[in-house]
Design a protein around this motif. Structure first.
Motif, short mmCIF file in Angstrom:
data_model
loop_
_atom_site.label_atom_id
_atom_site.label_comp_id
_atom_site.label_asym_id
_atom_site.label_seq_id
_atom_site.Cartn_x
_atom_site.Cartn_y
_atom_site.Cartn_z
N VAL A 17 -14.44 -11.24 -23.79
CA VAL A 17 -14.98 -11.19 -22.37
C VAL A 17 -16.65 -10.78 -22.26
O VAL A 17 -17.44 -11.32 -21.75
CB VAL A 17 -14.07 -10.80 -21.38
CG1 VAL A 17 -14.98 -10.70 -20.06
CG2 VAL A 17 -12.81 -11.33 -21.33
N ASP A 23 -21.01 -18.99 -21.66
CA ASP A 23 -20.48 -18.85 -20.52
C ASP A 23 -21.39 -17.82 -19.53
O ASP A 23 -21.50 -18.20 -18.30
CB ASP A 23 -19.06 -18.26 -20.56
CG ASP A 23 -18.80 -16.78 -21.31
OD1 ASP A 23 -19.96 -16.67 -21.98
OD2 ASP A 23 -17.84 -16.25 -21.30
N TRP A 24 -22.02 -16.91 -20.14
CA TRP A 24 -22.88 -15.63 -19.33
C TRP A 24 -24.37 -16.79 -19.24
O TRP A 24 -24.67 -16.41 -18.26
CB TRP A 24 -23.26 -14.72 -20.34
CG TRP A 24 -22.26 -13.61 -20.42
CD1 TRP A 24 -21.06 -13.88 -20.32
CD2 TRP A 24 -22.56 -12.41 -20.73
NE1 TRP A 24 -20.43 -12.68 -20.63
CE2 TRP A 24 -21.22 -11.73 -20.70
CE3 TRP A 24 -23.74 -11.65 -20.73
CZ2 TRP A 24 -21.25 -10.16 -20.80
CZ3 TRP A 24 -23.53 -10.42 -20.91
CH2 TRP A 24 -22.42 -9.54 -20.84
N PHE A 26 -24.25 -19.91 -18.49
CA PHE A 26 -24.07 -20.73 -17.24
C PHE A 26 -24.00 -19.93 -16.18
O PHE A 26 -24.58 -20.35 -15.10
CB PHE A 26 -22.55 -21.29 -17.71
CG PHE A 26 -22.52 -22.20 -16.32
CD1 PHE A 26 -22.94 -23.41 -16.05
CD2 PHE A 26 -21.28 -21.88 -15.41
CE1 PHE A 26 -22.51 -24.04 -14.84
CE2 PHE A 26 -20.71 -22.51 -14.41
CZ PHE A 26 -21.57 -23.79 -14.14
N ALA A 27 -23.64 -18.84 -16.01
CA ALA A 27 -23.60 -17.92 -14.90
C ALA A 27 -24.71 -17.44 -14.31
O ALA A 27 -25.29 -17.31 -13.21
CB ALA A 27 -22.52 -16.88 -14.99
N ALA A 40 -18.57 -20.44 -10.56
CA ALA A 40 -18.81 -20.27 -11.78
C ALA A 40 -17.83 -19.29 -12.45
O ALA A 40 -17.35 -19.34 -13.48
CB ALA A 40 -20.53 -20.14 -12.00
N VAL A 41 -17.99 -18.14 -11.61
CA VAL A 41 -17.37 -17.20 -12.30
C VAL A 41 -15.83 -17.11 -12.26
O VAL A 41 -14.89 -17.11 -13.12
CB VAL A 41 -17.45 -15.62 -11.48
CG1 VAL A 41 -16.84 -14.62 -12.02
CG2 VAL A 41 -19.22 -15.37 -11.86
N LEU A 44 -14.86 -19.17 -15.28
CA LEU A 44 -14.98 -18.53 -16.56
C LEU A 44 -13.79 -17.82 -16.47
O LEU A 44 -13.08 -17.67 -17.83
CB LEU A 44 -16.10 -17.63 -16.61
CG LEU A 44 -17.62 -18.38 -16.50
CD1 LEU A 44 -18.45 -17.37 -16.38
CD2 LEU A 44 -17.66 -19.21 -17.82
N GLY A 47 -10.93 -19.96 -17.40
CA GLY A 47 -10.87 -20.14 -18.96
C GLY A 47 -10.28 -19.13 -19.66
O GLY A 47 -9.61 -19.19 -20.73
N HIS A 48 -10.47 -17.60 -19.37
CA HIS A 48 -10.01 -16.52 -20.06
C HIS A 48 -8.59 -16.37 -19.95
O HIS A 48 -7.88 -16.02 -20.84
CB HIS A 48 -10.85 -15.45 -19.78
CG HIS A 48 -12.32 -15.44 -20.04
ND1 HIS A 48 -12.76 -15.10 -21.33
CD2 HIS A 48 -13.49 -15.12 -19.68
CE1 HIS A 48 -13.85 -15.34 -21.79
NE2 HIS A 48 -14.48 -15.16 -20.57
#
Length: 110
Positions: A17, A23-24, A26-27, A40-41, A44, A47-48
């Motif tokens: 994470v 992912d970062w 994108f955010a 967005a978060v 993410l 997904g996690h």
């Protein structure tokens, strides 16, 4: 499952994470566009959670025990990241012009 294995899994999941990646990016890009970062978060985090549920279900053990499956997933992941990078290089987004707003240093607009 013993506590040592669970602690090791949680430590590795935390490292996953915290590791910067697509992912970062994108955010951060969502925030720079002044859009809401909540979707967005949330995506993410979903997904996690999905990754953790698959690992708990034993998929991680199956993949780790089969070298061809692990190699195929690794190649597929690398191909996906290359496809994303190619799209960014072919169609870079410019900083939107807004009244009273200036683009950050290093960004070219329109």
């Amino acid at each position: 499952m013993d506590t040592t294995t669970l602690a090791a899994f949680l430590a590795m999941d935390l490292l996953l994470v915290l590791t910067p990646g697509a992912d970062w990016a994108f955010a951060i890009s969502t925030g720079l566009r002044e859009w809401s970062v909540v979707p967005a978060v949330a995506g993410l985090l979903a997904g996690h959670v999905a990754y953790a549920l698959l690992a708990v279900a034993g998929l991680a053990v199956i993949v780790a025990g089969s070298a061809p499956v692990l190699t195929a997933l690794t190649v597929a992941g690398a191909g996906y990241l290359m496809w994303l990078g190619r799209g960014v290089l072919r169609r870079p987004r410019s900083w939107p012009r807004r009244a009273g707003k200036q683009a950050p240093p290093g960004f070219r607009c329109c």
